[in-house]
Design an enzyme around this catalytic site. Structure first.
Site, mmCIF file in Angstrom:
data_model
loop_
_atom_site.group_PDB
_atom_site.id
_atom_site.type_symbol
_atom_site.label_atom_id
_atom_site.label_comp_id
_atom_site.label_asym_id
_atom_site.label_seq_id
_atom_site.Cartn_x
_atom_site.Cartn_y
_atom_site.Cartn_z
ATOM 1 N N CYS A 65 26.351 70.752 62.615
ATOM 2 C CA CYS A 65 24.734 70.804 62.951
ATOM 3 C C CYS A 65 24.046 70.736 61.643
ATOM 4 O O CYS A 65 22.833 70.281 61.624
ATOM 5 C CB CYS A 65 24.632 72.242 63.691
ATOM 6 S SG CYS A 65 25.502 72.584 65.145
ATOM 7 N N ASP A 66 24.235 71.503 60.423
ATOM 8 C CA ASP A 66 23.827 71.458 59.313
ATOM 9 C C ASP A 66 23.733 70.129 58.846
ATOM 10 O O ASP A 66 22.710 69.480 58.503
ATOM 11 C CB ASP A 66 24.625 72.465 58.421
ATOM 12 C CG ASP A 66 24.002 72.321 56.939
ATOM 13 O OD1 ASP A 66 23.665 73.321 56.500
ATOM 14 O OD2 ASP A 66 24.007 71.374 56.294
#
Length: 172
Positions: A65-66
């Site tokens: 996600c990062d």
């Protein structure tokens, strides 16, 4: 009662249930209510007249996600003012703001689906078992018609960044 879809996605190989309809290219983009911060709501109408790339992530505090959010933040610089990149997760708004500050992410708009899971249910990405939103990408044109959709079949996989960005550039 919301529609439930099974056998369409996994988390680390284990089946999960997605709540809500499967959005398809050509559909009118469903409206939603999410939080811009703890007191301010946001909806699809807030981005009217812009091409919208909606990047859905389970939580900004995970590796994929990062990386996904950082990548779209970099891409945003080359897409112009008629494009908005929205990152939707169920992280609390202040956790999103903290993450963006630490990551130097300043071109994507983070929206929190924590309160009502309105986005997750409208776009068919709410994971019943985890109450997180499943990783997905939606590109919506200036008339709020869906032009590109990618639902990932495995939550830990990254989306196809090139196809998503190409779909946005196709609308400019």
């Amino acid at each position: 009662m919301s529609q439930e879809r099974t056998n369409v996605a996994t988390f680390k190989g284990n089946p999960i249930t997605l709540v809500g309809p499967e959005i398809k290219v050509g559909d009118k983009a469903p409206d939603f209510t999410v939080n811009l911060n703890l007191v301010t709501d946001a909806s699809l109408a807030d981005y009217a007249g812009k091409v919208k790339l909606i990047s859905v992530v389970p939580s900004l505090d995970t590796g994929v996600c990062d990386a996904q959010t950082r990548r779209f933040n970099e891409e945003a610089a080359n897409l112009g003012d008629n494009v908005v990149i929205l990152t939707v997760s169920v992280d609390l708004p202040f956790a999103q703001a903290r993450w963006c500050g630490a990551a130097g992410v300043d071109k994507v708009v983070t929206l929190s689906d924590y309160k009502s899971k309105s986005f997750g249910q409208a776009y068919g990405v709410l994971i019943k078992e985890l109450q997180l939103d499943m990783r997905a990408i939606f590109v919506i044109d200036t008339n709020d018609t869906v032009q590109y959709v990618e639902y990932l079949s495995e939550m830990t996989n990254a989306p196809d960044f090139e196809k998503a960005i190409a779909a946005v550039k196709n609308l400019l």
